[in-house]
Design a protein around this motif. Structure first.
Motif, PDB file in Angstrom:
ATOM      1  N   GLY A 273       0.795  -1.219   0.000  1.00 25.28           N
ATOM      2  CA  GLY A 273       0.000   0.000   0.000  1.00 25.28           C
ATOM      3  C   GLY A 273       0.827   1.268   0.000  1.00 25.28           C
ATOM      4  N   CYS A 274       2.134   1.157   0.064  1.00 30.88           N
ATOM      5  CA  CYS A 274       3.017   2.331   0.038  1.00 30.88           C
ATOM      6  C   CYS A 274       3.298   2.726  -1.408  1.00 30.88           C
ATOM      7  N   THR A 275       3.793   3.934  -1.584  1.00 30.52           N
ATOM      8  CA  THR A 275       4.152   4.390  -2.914  1.00 30.52           C
ATOM      9  C   THR A 275       5.435   3.690  -3.358  1.00 30.52           C
ATOM     10  N   GLN A 276       5.702   3.722  -4.640  1.00 35.28           N
ATOM     11  CA  GLN A 276       6.899   3.077  -5.173  1.00 35.28           C
ATOM     12  C   GLN A 276       8.164   3.733  -4.636  1.00 35.28           C
ATOM     13  N   ASP A 277       8.121   5.062  -4.416  1.00 35.60           N
ATOM     14  CA  ASP A 277       9.275   5.763  -3.847  1.00 35.60           C
ATOM     15  C   ASP A 277       9.614   5.230  -2.454  1.00 35.60           C
TER      16      ASP A 277
ATOM     17  N   LYS B  70       8.836   2.208  -1.265  1.00 36.95           N
ATOM     18  CA  LYS B  70       9.325   0.841  -1.420  1.00 36.95           C
ATOM     19  C   LYS B  70      10.789   0.839  -1.855  1.00 36.95           C
ATOM     20  N   ASP B  71      11.143   1.747  -2.757  1.00 33.00           N
ATOM     21  CA  ASP B  71      12.525   1.859  -3.220  1.00 33.00           C
ATOM     22  C   ASP B  71      13.454   2.307  -2.081  1.00 33.00           C
ATOM     23  N   ALA B  72      12.982   3.219  -1.240  1.00 36.99           N
ATOM     24  CA  ALA B  72      13.800   3.695  -0.123  1.00 36.99           C
ATOM     25  C   ALA B  72      14.073   2.567   0.867  1.00 36.99           C
ATOM     26  N   VAL B  73      13.068   1.733   1.121  1.00 34.69           N
ATOM     27  CA  VAL B  73      13.249   0.585   2.028  1.00 34.69           C
ATOM     28  C   VAL B  73      14.273  -0.378   1.447  1.00 34.69           C
ATOM     29  N   ARG B  74      14.195  -0.641   0.145  1.00 30.58           N
ATOM     30  CA  ARG B  74      15.149  -1.547  -0.499  1.00 30.58           C
ATOM     31  C   ARG B  74      16.565  -0.987  -0.472  1.00 30.58           C
ATOM     32  N   CYS B  75      16.705   0.315  -0.698  1.00 30.29           N
ATOM     33  CA  CYS B  75      18.030   0.940  -0.713  1.00 30.29           C
ATOM     34  C   CYS B  75      18.663   0.964   0.678  1.00 30.29           C
TER      35      CYS B  75
ATOM     36  N   ASP C 264      25.727   7.053   8.618  1.00 27.61           N
ATOM     37  CA  ASP C 264      25.043   8.325   8.805  1.00 27.61           C
ATOM     38  C   ASP C 264      25.477   9.284   7.705  1.00 27.61           C
ATOM     39  N   THR C 265      24.753   9.266   6.590  1.00 34.17           N
ATOM     40  CA  THR C 265      24.999  10.181   5.485  1.00 34.17           C
ATOM     41  C   THR C 265      23.715  10.942   5.184  1.00 34.17           C
ATOM     42  N   PRO C 266      23.803  12.082   4.522  1.00 36.27           N
ATOM     43  CA  PRO C 266      22.587  12.827   4.180  1.00 36.27           C
ATOM     44  C   PRO C 266      21.608  12.011   3.318  1.00 36.27           C
ATOM     45  N   ALA C 267      22.135  11.183   2.416  1.00 40.38           N
ATOM     46  CA  ALA C 267      21.267  10.366   1.564  1.00 40.38           C
ATOM     47  C   ALA C 267      20.493   9.341   2.391  1.00 40.38           C
ATOM     48  N   ASN C 268      21.188   8.683   3.309  1.00 45.50           N
ATOM     49  CA  ASN C 268      20.522   7.690   4.157  1.00 45.50           C
ATOM     50  C   ASN C 268      19.532   8.344   5.109  1.00 45.50           C
ATOM     51  N   ARG C 269      19.866   9.519   5.611  1.00 45.77           N
ATOM     52  CA  ARG C 269      18.936  10.240   6.483  1.00 45.77           C
ATOM     53  C   ARG C 269      17.657  10.589   5.731  1.00 45.77           C
ATOM     54  N   GLY C 270      17.778  10.985   4.471  1.00 44.59           N
ATOM     55  CA  GLY C 270      16.609  11.309   3.669  1.00 44.59           C
ATOM     56  C   GLY C 270      15.734  10.102   3.416  1.00 44.59           C
ATOM     57  N   GLN C 271      16.362   8.957   3.161  1.00 42.96           N
ATOM     58  CA  GLN C 271      15.591   7.735   2.945  1.00 42.96           C
ATOM     59  C   GLN C 271      14.881   7.306   4.224  1.00 42.96           C
ATOM     60  N   ILE C 272      15.554   7.451   5.356  1.00 37.99           N
ATOM     61  CA  ILE C 272      14.925   7.098   6.627  1.00 37.99           C
ATOM     62  C   ILE C 272      13.749   8.021   6.913  1.00 37.99           C
ATOM     63  N   MET C 273      13.900   9.305   6.623  1.00 39.23           N
ATOM     64  CA  MET C 273      12.796  10.250   6.853  1.00 39.23           C
ATOM     65  C   MET C 273      11.599   9.936   5.969  1.00 39.23           C
ATOM     66  N   LYS C 274      11.850   9.445   4.764  1.00 35.95           N
ATOM     67  CA  LYS C 274      10.777   9.132   3.832  1.00 35.95           C
ATOM     68  C   LYS C 274       9.928   7.963   4.323  1.00 35.95           C
ATOM     69  N   VAL C 275      10.556   7.022   5.043  1.00 30.69           N
ATOM     70  CA  VAL C 275       9.843   5.824   5.497  1.00 30.69           C
ATOM     71  C   VAL C 275       9.839   5.718   7.020  1.00 30.69           C
ATOM     72  N   GLN C 276       9.874   6.850   7.709  1.00 28.80           N
ATOM     73  CA  GLN C 276       9.976   6.829   9.167  1.00 28.80           C
ATOM     74  C   GLN C 276       8.777   6.166   9.832  1.00 28.80           C
TER      75      GLN C 276
END
Length: 61
Positions: free
Chosen positions: A15-19, A21-26, A40-52
């Motif tokens: 039920g989540c968006t594809q973005d 799902k992709d963040a969880v996989r990454c 702890d990188t800015p990219a990983n922080r952004g992915q964590i925030m997207k699927v918090q």
């Protein structure tokens, strides 16, 4: 030594968006209750925030 996050998938991505799902996989999470250690990188922080709402995050180091 750089900080790391221990990320655990607590909710399903059905039920989540594809973005999201992709963040969880990454982040290295494949199945429910799987755990991954990410740097702890800015990219990983952004992915964590997207699927918090789907993950648990603990700070290590």
């Amino acid at each position: 030594m750089a900080k790391k996050f221990v990320v655990t998938l607590k909710k399903s991505t059905i039920g989540c968006t594809q973005d999201q799902k992709d963040a969880v996989r990454c982040l290295g999470l494949k199945k429910l209750h799987s755990t991954a250690e990410v740097n702890d990188t800015p990219a990983n922080r952004g992915q964590i925030m997207k699927v918090q709402h789907l993950v648990n995050v603990e700070v290590k180091g």
